[in-house]
Design a protein around this motif. Structure first.
Motif, PDB file in Angstrom:
ATOM      1  N   LEU A 110       0.852  -1.183   0.000  1.00  0.00           N
ATOM      2  CA  LEU A 110       0.000   0.000   0.000  1.00  0.00           C
ATOM      3  C   LEU A 110       0.891   1.237   0.000  1.00  0.00           C
ATOM      4  O   LEU A 110       1.800   1.364   0.826  1.00  0.00           O
ATOM      5  CB  LEU A 110      -0.908   0.014   1.228  1.00  0.00           C
ATOM      6  N   GLU A 161       5.407   4.868   0.951  1.00  0.00           N
ATOM      7  CA  GLU A 161       4.733   3.719   1.532  1.00  0.00           C
ATOM      8  C   GLU A 161       3.725   4.222   2.569  1.00  0.00           C
ATOM      9  O   GLU A 161       4.014   5.147   3.333  1.00  0.00           O
ATOM     10  CB  GLU A 161       5.745   2.799   2.211  1.00  0.00           C
ATOM     11  N   LEU A 162       2.541   3.607   2.591  1.00  0.00           N
ATOM     12  CA  LEU A 162       1.552   3.996   3.592  1.00  0.00           C
ATOM     13  C   LEU A 162       2.095   3.781   5.001  1.00  0.00           C
ATOM     14  O   LEU A 162       1.744   4.509   5.935  1.00  0.00           O
ATOM     15  CB  LEU A 162       0.263   3.204   3.394  1.00  0.00           C
ATOM     16  N   ALA A 163       2.985   2.803   5.163  1.00  0.00           N
ATOM     17  CA  ALA A 163       3.590   2.536   6.473  1.00  0.00           C
ATOM     18  C   ALA A 163       4.483   3.676   6.946  1.00  0.00           C
ATOM     19  O   ALA A 163       4.840   3.739   8.125  1.00  0.00           O
ATOM     20  CB  ALA A 163       4.389   1.238   6.420  1.00  0.00           C
ATOM     21  N   TRP A 222       1.327   5.729   8.540  1.00  0.00           N
ATOM     22  CA  TRP A 222       0.523   5.039   9.556  1.00  0.00           C
ATOM     23  C   TRP A 222       1.360   3.950  10.205  1.00  0.00           C
ATOM     24  O   TRP A 222       2.368   3.510   9.639  1.00  0.00           O
ATOM     25  CB  TRP A 222      -0.715   4.411   8.915  1.00  0.00           C
ATOM     26  N   VAL A 257      -0.917  -1.056   8.828  1.00  0.00           N
ATOM     27  CA  VAL A 257      -0.821  -1.135   7.370  1.00  0.00           C
ATOM     28  C   VAL A 257      -0.765  -2.590   6.918  1.00  0.00           C
ATOM     29  O   VAL A 257      -1.374  -2.956   5.908  1.00  0.00           O
ATOM     30  CB  VAL A 257       0.399  -0.347   6.862  1.00  0.00           C
TER      31      VAL A 257
END
Length: 244
Positions: free
Chosen positions: A40, A87-89, A92, A97
């Motif tokens: 993600l 990266e969504l990580a 969040w 994630v």
């Protein structure tokens, strides 16, 4: 291959999927939540053309959020992500994630998983800045920044600050991007360039040419020639952020 469809669950959003490839994606004022080979990611608002390869992978899906809609959902101001793919990580908690990635992977079509993720997140975080939709609408109609600021009850500096958070850049830049998208759509539909300039709100055809070069990094003729066989490896009508 590039396909898109309107989201039924997230107002103003578009679901898309694409294969990997070469090419560019042009600014559109939007931000995307991406699915790339099980990861993600987030694509921030662009100020110019982006080359392929920034997000490696073989197959991609995404939900493209309307201008100003992503910051509330993501929890970060748009200008933090301007011209970036992250990266969504990075935004969040990694454990959260990983859980969300597993949920998206459980869907037969990752676009549906991204849509469900975005809809749930929007319900939890609340609506975006209400100013965003009105400013976008007025810019699409060709209104000037001073007039828009007066209409929404803000000074121009206040409007600029709110726009940085909502869109990633000020209203003048967003207006240029939205005008470019309209011009490209007209040109792609076969409208004569001199008429494109007039209808889209440019001073003349030379002004149009300068803006296409500045924001798209190409000429209008080259863009139209490339879009005649458009797929995920060429500039898209709305923009797959995999090749951005």
């Amino acid at each position: 291959m590039y396909e898109e469809q309107r989201s039924q669950a997230v107002p103003g959003a578009v679901l898309w999927r694409a294969g990997g490839g070469s090419g560019v994606v042009l600014p559109d004022g939007c931000m995307d939540l991406l699915w790339a080979d099980g990861r993600l990611l987030v694509a921030g608002p662009d100020t110019g053309p982006h080359p392929a390869g920034e997000v490696p992978g073989g197959a991609f899906a995404g939900i493209r959020l309307a201008p100003g809609a992503a910051p509330a959902l993501l929890g970060v101001p748009a200008h933090v992500l301007r011209d970036r793919r992250v990266e969504l990580a990075d935004l969040w908690p990694a454990r959260e994630v990983r859980r969300l990635a597993a949920q998206v992977a459980a869907y037969g079509d990752p676009r549906a998983g991204l849509e469900a993720l975005a809809a749930r997140r929007a319900a939890d975080t609340g609506p975006p800045d209400p100013l965003a939709a009105e400013v976008t609408l007025r810019l699409r109609a060709g209104e000037g920044v001073a007039r828009i600021a007066a209409a929404v009850g803000l000074g121009e500096r206040q409007l600029h600050r709110r726009s940085l958070d909502a869109f990633g850049y000020g209203p003048r830049t967003l207006g240029r991007v939205l005008r470019l998208r309209r011009a490209l759509a007209l040109a792609r539909a076969g409208t004569p360039y001199v008429e494109v300039a007039c209808v889209a709100g440019y001073a003349d055809q030379a002004h149009l040419a300068r803006e296409v070069r500045a924001l798209a990094g190409t000429t209008l003729s080259a863009y139209v020639a490339g879009s005649e066989g458009a797929n995920s490896e060429t500039p898209q009508p709305s923009g797959s952020r995999t090749t951005a």
